[in-house]
Design a protein around this motif. Structure first.
Motif: not given
Length: 309
Positions: A254-271
């Motif tokens: 998505w950075t390569a597509k022009g969406k600045a890093r930090g525009t969306f956050l990645i959360e990990v969950s589950g156990g």
């Protein structure tokens, strides 16, 4: 996550005082037989820390005794570690009132301190692996006790996550399929294809000021959510081996597509828990969320002992 400085009691809504009142009424709904034996003579009792942990829940403890006409003088600060045995505070007032509030106050303090202690332990593990992301709780809280549990998470150094359904829009697979079924459309046939319509409906209702998070069980679903404008992507129940690659792939593509890093956050969950959370603490993972820091957590043991004259 940046450290939270200042008096955390300033975060509390006025309604917490009403909750304390209700808990005191629940504990003594009619006659106080033990209090009759004791009477109204002035006295004091020492709050003893009987096991190792972090002190949390001071405003709630104070409010219990404030409502009963007692005062509390603390020897430790909220967030301090305590050893066995530590005199943490002294409660002064009519003996009947001290003993009337004893169990309610201790129950709150023990549970809140247990959560802060558990939270801090997991956060310490993650920081020791040089991961500087956000450790967060979940909405798997005890009905009626949520405010205390979320407060304990904050004292322990983590993010409480959303407090209720109104705090943020989180779209799980059930929300997405229910939204799709409501439209009575014959398409789409996959969660990924149904995500854009669900996000559009959420954005129309919540407006610009409310974040939207989407639970994704595959990279395909994550791509669909990002394309539709989700603020947070939750990679749910991914294996530790898959998390790092998936998070990096999403950020890079998505950075390569022009969406600045930090525009969306990645959360990990589950156990996630103390035994495995560090395995998921990849560089491109922004948030690790887990109920293990507040659900079914043990207590820090405290007791209140009347001072002998």
């Amino acid at each position: 996550m940046a450290s939270l400085h200042g008096d955390l009691s300033h975060l509390l809504p006025l309604t917490y005082k009403q909750t304390i009142t209700a808990w005191l009424e629940e504990d003594c709904p009619s006659f106080d037989y033990g209090g009759f034996v004791v009477g109204e003579a002035e006295g004091e009792a020492k709050l003893l820390g009987k096991s190792k942990g972090i002190v949390a829940g001071v405003p709630f403890f104070n409010e219990v005794f404030s409502q009963l006409g007692c005062t509390v003088e603390w020897n430790v600060k909220e967030g301090d570690p305590v050893e066995t045995i530590t005199t943490c505070a002294v409660v002064r007032g009519p003996m009947r009132k001290i003993l009337l509030g004893e169990r309610v106050a201790l129950n709150i303090l023990a549970r809140c301190s247990g959560i802060a202690t558990k939270t801090n332990a997991l956060l310490t593990i993650l920081r020791s692996h040089s991961w500087n992301g956000i450790l967060a709780g979940t909405r798997k809280t005890t009905p009626g006790f949520r405010l205390v549990e979320k407060y304990g998470i904050l004292v322990g150094g983590a993010d409480p996550h959303r407090h209720d359904l109104s705090s943020m829009t989180m779209l799980k697979d059930n929300h997405i399929w229910a939204c799709h079924n409501k439209s009575q459309s014959t398409t789409p046939t996959t969660i990924a294809a149904a995500i854009p319509a669900a996000i559009a409906a959420a954005r129309a209702a919540a407006g610009f000021s409310t974040k939207i998070e989407v639970e994704c069980r595959s990279v395909e679903e994550a791509h669909a959510a990002i394309a539709a404008g989700a603020d947070i992507i939750m990679l749910d129940n991914f294996s530790a081996a898959d998390v790092a690659g998936a998070a990096k792939l999403l950020k890079d593509e998505w950075t390569a597509k022009g969406k600045a890093r930090g525009t969306f956050l990645i959360e990990v969950s589950g156990g996630l828990n103390e035994g495995n959370a560090a395995q998921f603490a990849a560089e491109d993972v922004d948030i690790l969320s887990t109920s293990s820091i507040h659900q079914g957590v043990g207590i820090v043991d405290f007791s209140l002992k009347v001072a002998l004259r």
